[in-house]
Design an enzyme around this catalytic site. Structure first.
Site, short mmCIF file in Angstrom:
data_model
loop_
_atom_site.label_atom_id
_atom_site.label_comp_id
_atom_site.label_asym_id
_atom_site.label_seq_id
_atom_site.Cartn_x
_atom_site.Cartn_y
_atom_site.Cartn_z
N ASP A 520 0.73 -1.18 -0.23
CA ASP A 520 0.06 -0.05 0.04
C ASP A 520 1.00 1.06 -0.05
O ASP A 520 0.46 2.13 -0.78
CB ASP A 520 -0.91 -0.11 1.27
CG ASP A 520 -0.31 -0.13 2.40
OD1 ASP A 520 0.73 -0.48 2.57
OD2 ASP A 520 -0.84 0.45 3.54
N ARG A 524 5.55 3.81 6.08
CA ARG A 524 5.12 4.09 7.65
C ARG A 524 5.25 2.50 7.96
O ARG A 524 5.61 1.61 7.40
CB ARG A 524 3.97 4.88 7.73
CG ARG A 524 2.70 4.18 7.06
CD ARG A 524 1.48 4.83 7.22
NE ARG A 524 0.15 4.01 6.58
CZ ARG A 524 -0.72 4.58 6.09
NH1 ARG A 524 -0.82 6.03 5.75
NH2 ARG A 524 -1.66 3.92 5.46
N ASP A 525 4.62 2.34 9.31
CA ASP A 525 4.47 1.02 9.84
C ASP A 525 3.34 0.15 9.47
O ASP A 525 2.87 -0.46 10.01
CB ASP A 525 4.11 1.31 11.29
CG ASP A 525 2.69 1.94 11.41
OD1 ASP A 525 2.18 2.47 10.71
OD2 ASP A 525 2.62 2.36 12.90
N GLU A 526 3.10 0.22 7.81
CA GLU A 526 2.22 -0.46 7.26
C GLU A 526 2.94 -1.35 6.23
O GLU A 526 3.12 -2.59 6.54
CB GLU A 526 1.07 0.14 6.74
CG GLU A 526 -0.01 -0.38 6.74
CD GLU A 526 -1.54 0.54 6.95
OE1 GLU A 526 -2.39 -0.08 6.54
OE2 GLU A 526 -1.32 1.60 7.27
N ASP A 533 -5.97 -2.03 -2.93
CA ASP A 533 -5.15 -1.17 -3.69
C ASP A 533 -4.73 -2.01 -4.79
O ASP A 533 -4.55 -1.42 -5.92
CB ASP A 533 -3.85 -0.83 -2.74
CG ASP A 533 -4.35 -0.21 -1.33
OD1 ASP A 533 -5.15 -0.84 -0.73
OD2 ASP A 533 -3.73 0.90 -0.72
N TRP A 586 -11.74 -5.37 -1.34
CA TRP A 586 -10.50 -5.96 -1.24
C TRP A 586 -10.23 -7.29 -1.55
O TRP A 586 -9.47 -7.71 -2.43
CB TRP A 586 -10.09 -5.71 0.39
CG TRP A 586 -9.57 -4.10 0.48
CD1 TRP A 586 -8.27 -3.74 0.87
CD2 TRP A 586 -10.42 -2.88 0.40
NE1 TRP A 586 -8.25 -2.41 0.98
CE2 TRP A 586 -9.30 -1.93 0.76
CE3 TRP A 586 -11.68 -2.59 0.01
CZ2 TRP A 586 -9.63 -0.68 0.52
CZ3 TRP A 586 -12.02 -1.26 -0.03
CH2 TRP A 586 -11.09 -0.37 0.17
N GLU A 798 -1.87 9.28 -0.76
CA GLU A 798 -2.87 8.45 -0.06
C GLU A 798 -4.22 9.30 -0.10
O GLU A 798 -5.29 8.60 -0.58
CB GLU A 798 -2.42 8.27 1.44
CG GLU A 798 -3.62 7.15 1.96
CD GLU A 798 -2.88 6.72 3.49
OE1 GLU A 798 -2.07 7.36 3.79
OE2 GLU A 798 -3.71 5.53 3.81
N HIS A 819 1.16 6.28 -2.19
CA HIS A 819 0.20 5.24 -2.35
C HIS A 819 -0.22 5.42 -3.87
O HIS A 819 -0.51 6.06 -4.56
CB HIS A 819 -1.19 5.70 -1.45
CG HIS A 819 -1.22 4.99 -0.16
ND1 HIS A 819 -0.33 5.06 0.95
CD2 HIS A 819 -2.30 3.98 0.12
CE1 HIS A 819 -1.12 4.21 1.80
NE2 HIS A 819 -2.22 3.76 1.53
C1 RAM Z 1 -4.91 1.57 5.00
C2 RAM Z 1 -3.72 1.12 3.95
C3 RAM Z 1 -4.51 0.72 2.74
C4 RAM Z 1 -5.77 0.66 2.68
C5 RAM Z 1 -6.28 0.10 3.85
C6 RAM Z 1 -8.05 0.00 3.94
O1 RAM Z 1 -4.19 1.94 6.16
O2 RAM Z 1 -2.78 2.20 3.60
O3 RAM Z 1 -4.23 1.73 1.42
O4 RAM Z 1 -6.29 -0.33 1.72
O5 RAM Z 1 -6.07 0.89 4.85
#
Ligand code: RAM
Length: 934
Positions: A520, A524-526, A533, A586, A798, A819
């Site tokens: 995504d 960051r911490d993801e 996406d 998703w 994003e 993003h």
């Molecule tokens: C966010 C992510 C992503 C998204 C989800 C639902 O935190 O960055 O882009 O698909 O949540």
């Protein structure tokens, strides 16, 4: 699985010369022999041999290949002598000269297909090397010469091929309850061995539970490859790499070594700090040396190896960065070294673990993350005696390579940022990701450092802790750009610089997030494989990069992470976190991605591989619906601007409406797949289900005037209905009118999030309103794409308003500047502005329907279809339209004229052309001119 860069380019050189020189003398002899035996006699012709031979999803002479029944593809020469293929013949043999018995011969197959032809011989075995070649026939039944022979070498296909064991430092054994800090400390592993005869070939098969870098005799095995083996559902499958290491070995004493870190395997995913570094990393390696005399020696990871956690990399984490202590460098640790033994204080014997029966070790099926390029500093933003901030001018992903003056004992701190916030260095949008590197100098002088087991998403770098007497200079740091290696197409330009910048931003979004899996965001911490996406970006990415292998590899992870009930997690690989539920829009990646890839490639394998997953996902949808209305959870039209909803991130479009629309869409695509695969028994059932859901969607969510019966009327409501074919007859037009009205109410601005945005362009084009697509794309004000360009974006954001030059980062939070979801608009650069679309799967028939808009007077580009390159260039000057088109070999194209043209003025290659003449163009170059109506 791939040759190192050097080897790879060597393969390309061979390939290029075969194109230029045609076939060798030997091949002509072969052909003469062939002609006297199996095949009908053909006259001597000028038919050129097929070129660009590829295996599987586009590999050239792969090493360490994964598929025991490979698919073969080739192209016909394009240009003056182009012709239509009517038949092909493929041969596979164990030698490049085809002197040994043929392993598989397709015989002459009447077919125009030039891609994805499946090998039908005995399944290829682990380590097996074969060569293959192809010849083709034209409409006059004339045969081409044989193509040049191409090699294909298999990796280790099954766990039983491994005699090696997993190894690691004994201190990290779980039984010893190691601390998280200990597990996070990279391991140094090594062995020595003697080769007593001269070496013919050598292969290193290697992988890790974690990340590794391998060395032979002090040299890095694959200096370009990083973060290997990559990220798969590790509890099911771990990918292995195959390297040709012949040139690194010598007769006599040799050393094989590796560094090992936790990576995605043992480090946390997201903010799960309690899970951070709780699983011990392990290495597996098997070096197979074939001597000149044919005998084989294998060196495998086992109990004889030595381990140390006393090396210079003290800490490594995907999200948090790396710590390096120069004082702990161990000179010569990865080479033959008399000083290193069990007696040396830093080294101990390793612990070993057997292979896990239910974790498949499989050859990596797409190119690893590699060092792709390096970028110089554009400017020093600010500097004082403590710190300096560098600007690279481009948001991107990778690591810095630093060369800075330091004083002994000092620790340099290297931080990253995507943008400055009101002039200040800003890291809040990385959230809990520390994303910082520390380097402690042992000696005074210039240090050189590049992190090994972490990565950063950034445009700015801040360095502090250098020698205060030195003045910072631009050459202190270089940005090393890293991502999954794939050819970038660089295939669109226009006369409009902001439009070009927007596409550049989208491409950098792709490059930043195609990091072994589709992420995504990269900073960051993801940094996770969010499925929503991904599904909106698959087709756009196929236009911009050779990404087929990347996607089909990730689809395997999707299949592995699907639960018995058919649930597809919202991100893959999955790690349990607070989001345990599946989300519509998703999870539908399970049906959308295989289908979209099929449309772009025409490869039925991607449908066959994923059909069971698609069916199971449809069943899962059904289990979440009542009377054909789905109540599946959803993230909604994620980050829709100007929402009135209490769940601020999820937009105003009713959730059940979204879920039911996606339910219908997934059924529709599974149905289409069933038809393509000839699954007749399933077709009727899916058809009936689709009809039912479609009707329910129409009746439940709309009144007789097509106004919503619940919630707000949103752009996305009508976009979903139209894009997913959920309206019929005159209601299509009514829905289009409502959508256009909703746009108008917003001053022709979009009001869409992740799910609605990707549908805007094609739906409006279908409604005959490409002018509105142009208006949306060229809109300068929020929310729009150019709004981000105007605010200095170099990647896609994003949120539509994640940042502004004046106010900095949006205080709402969750503001990644990298993003790719909104980058989905790039699809229309190709399908709309250039007008290149697959009329049939894989572009066997191509539609050319360029859309004109008053904002743009020139666009040009191309797309490499499986048959070859289709090229489009158009311009409008003084009401004169000119289109240059190249239709690739072995395809036909139809031109659908822009509606602004006066039909009677249309000329094709100088002659008046009726519409009919434009419907079935064969391979070749065309020039179309016409006058625009006032
Ligand atoms: C966010 C992510 C992503 C998204 C989800 C639902 O935190 O960055 O882009 O698909 O949540």
């Amino acid at each position: 699985m791939f040759r190192t860069k050097l080897k790879k380019s060597a393969a390309l050189v061979v390939f290029a010369s075969s194109v230029l020189l045609g076939c060798s003398q030997h091949e002509s002899q072969q052909e003469a022999q062939q002609n006297t035996t199996a095949e009908p006699l053909v006259s001597k012709t000028l038919l050129q041999a097929p070129v660009q031979l590829k295996v599987g999803e586009g590999f050239i002479e792969p090493l360490g290949y994964y598929e025991s029944k490979p698919r073969f593809s080739w192209r016909l020469m394009q240009g003056l002598n182009s012709f239509k293929q009517t038949a092909y013949q493929i041969q596979v043999a164990s030698d490049a000269q085809f002197k040994s018995p043929i392993i598989w011969d397709s015989g002459q197959v009447e077919s125009s297909a030039n891609s994805w032809i499946k090998y039908q011989g005995q399944p290829l075995q682990s380590r097996q090397t074969v060569f293959w070649r192809v010849k083709v026939w034209n409409e006059a039944k004339q045969a081409s010469k044989w193509s040049s022979a191409q090699s294909l070498e298999m990796g280790l296909l099954a766990n039983k091929d491994w005699t090696a064991k997993w190894i690691g430092h004994t201190d990290t054994e779980l039984a010893k309850s190691p601390s998280q800090a200990l597990i996070a400390t990279p391991q140094y592993l090594r062995t020595e061995f003697a080769l007593d005869k001269s070496v013919k070939t050598a292969r290193l098969y290697i992988s890790a539970k974690g990340l590794f870098k391998a060395y032979i005799n002090g040299q890095q095995v694959a200096p370009q490859d990083v973060m290997t083996p990559g990220w798969t559902p590790y509890q099911k499958r771990i990918e292995t790499l195959t390297y040709d290491v012949t040139d690194l070995l010598a007769q006599g004493q040799n050393a094989l070594a590796a560094t090992l870190a936790g990576g995605w395997y043992s480090g946390r995913i997201f903010d799960l700090k309690d899970q951070d570094h709780t699983q011990p990393p392990r290495l597996i390696a098997q070096l197979e040396v074939t001597y000149q005399d044919g005998s084989i020696k294998t060196i495998a990871t086992d109990e004889t190896w030595l381990a140390s956690q006393q090396g210079p990399i003290r800490f490594a984490s995907i999200y948090d960065g790396e710590k390096y202590d120069q004082a702990k460098e161990i000179p010569g640790w990865n080479a033959v070294n008399k000083n290193i033994s069990l007696q040396s204080s830093k080294w101990t014997q390793v612990t070993t673990e057997n292979l896990d029966a239910d974790v498949a070790l499989s050859p990596k099926r797409h190119a690893p993350i590699r060092v792709i390029e390096s970028l110089p500093v554009q400017q020093i933003v600010k500097a004082d005696t403590n710190s300096v901030v560098f600007d690279f001018g481009q948001n991107m992903v990778g690591v810095p390579k630093v060369s800075i003056p330091m004083l002994a004992g000092q620790t340099a701190k290297i931080r990253f940022a995507e943008a400055l916030h009101k002039g200040e260095f800003y890291t809040d949008n990385y959230r809990s990701a520390h994303s910082t590197n520390y380097f402690t100098a042992d000696k005074t002088g210039v240090i050189h450092y590049q992190p090994s087991f972490t990565y950063h998403g950034y445009r700015y770098v801040e360095i502090s802790g250098f020698d205060p007497k030195q003045t910072p200079s631009k050459d202190w740091v270089t940005a090393i750009v890293q991502h999954s290696d794939m050819a970038l197409a660089n295939n669109f330009t226009s006369s409009h610089s902001k439009l070009n910048q927007l596409l550049s931003n989208v491409v950098w979004g792709l490059r930043s997030n195609f990091y072994d899996i589709p992420l995504d965001c990269p900073q960051r911490d993801e940094r996770m494989g969010w499925t929503g996406d991904a599904q909106v970006f698959v087709t756009p990415s196929m236009y911009m990069a050779d990404s087929y292998a990347f996607w089909s590899a990730w689809l395997q992870s999707l299949r592995e992470d699907q639960t018995a009930e058919g649930k597809i997690p919202s991100y893959v690989p999955y790690k349990e976190w607070k989001v345990k539920w599946a989300s519509s829009g998703w999870g539908d990646a399970a049906t959308i991605i295989p289908w979209d890839l099929y449309m772009m490639t025409g490869d039925k394998q991607v449908l066959a591989d994923n059909y069971a997953m698609m069916q199971a996902w449809v069943r899962y949808h059904t289990s979440h619906s009542k009377n054909a209305i789905s109540s599946m959870m959803t993230f909604g039209d994620w980050l829709q601007p100007f929402t009135e909803s209490k769940q601020v991130n999820r937009g105003d479009t009713p959730f059940d409406l979204i879920s039911t629309a996606y339910y219908a869409r997934s059924i529709e695509l599974t149905l289409k797949t069933a038809k393509e695969l000839g699954k007749t028994a399933d077709v009727a059932e899916l058809q009936a289900l689709h009809q039912q859901v479609k009707q329910a969607f129409r009746q439940h969510f709309f009144d007789s005037q097509l106004n919503p019966t619940q919630g707000l009327a949103t752009q996305t409501t009508y976009l979903l209905g139209l894009a997913f074919n959920l309206f019929d007859g005159e209601e299509i037009e009514i829905a289009q009118q409502i959508l256009i009205m909703l746009l108008k109410e917003a001053d022709n601005h979009l009001r869409t999030g992740f799910l609605g945005t990707p549908l805007l362009a094609s739906v409006l084009q279908d409604a005959g309103r490409s002018d509105l697509v142009y208006e949306l794309i060229f809109k300068e004000t929020y929310p729009s794409w150019f709004y981000s360009v105007n605010n200095g974006a170099t990647t896609t954001w994003e949120r539509w308003n994640s940042y502004s030059l004046k106010d900095g980062f949006n205080p709402q939070g969750m503001n990644s500047l990298n993003h790719y979801a909104y980058g989905s608009i790039s699809r229309w650069f190709y399908e709309g502005m250039l007008g290149i679309q697959p009329k049939t799967p894989g572009f066997k028939q191509i539609t050319i329907a360029p859309q004109l808009g008053e904002q743009l007077n020139q666009a040009q580009g191309f797309y490499d279809t499986p048959q070859g390159r289709v090229e489009v260039a158009w311009q409008v000057t003084d009401k004169q339209f000119n289109l240059k088109l190249v239709v690739p070999s072995n395809t036909t194209a139809e031109i659908i004229l822009p509606k602004q043209l006066i039909a009677s003025t249309v000329k094709l290659n100088g002659s008046v052309a009726l519409n009919q003449a434009l419907q079935n163009l064969s391979a070749g170059s065309y020039n179309l001119t016409a006058t625009l109506a006032d």
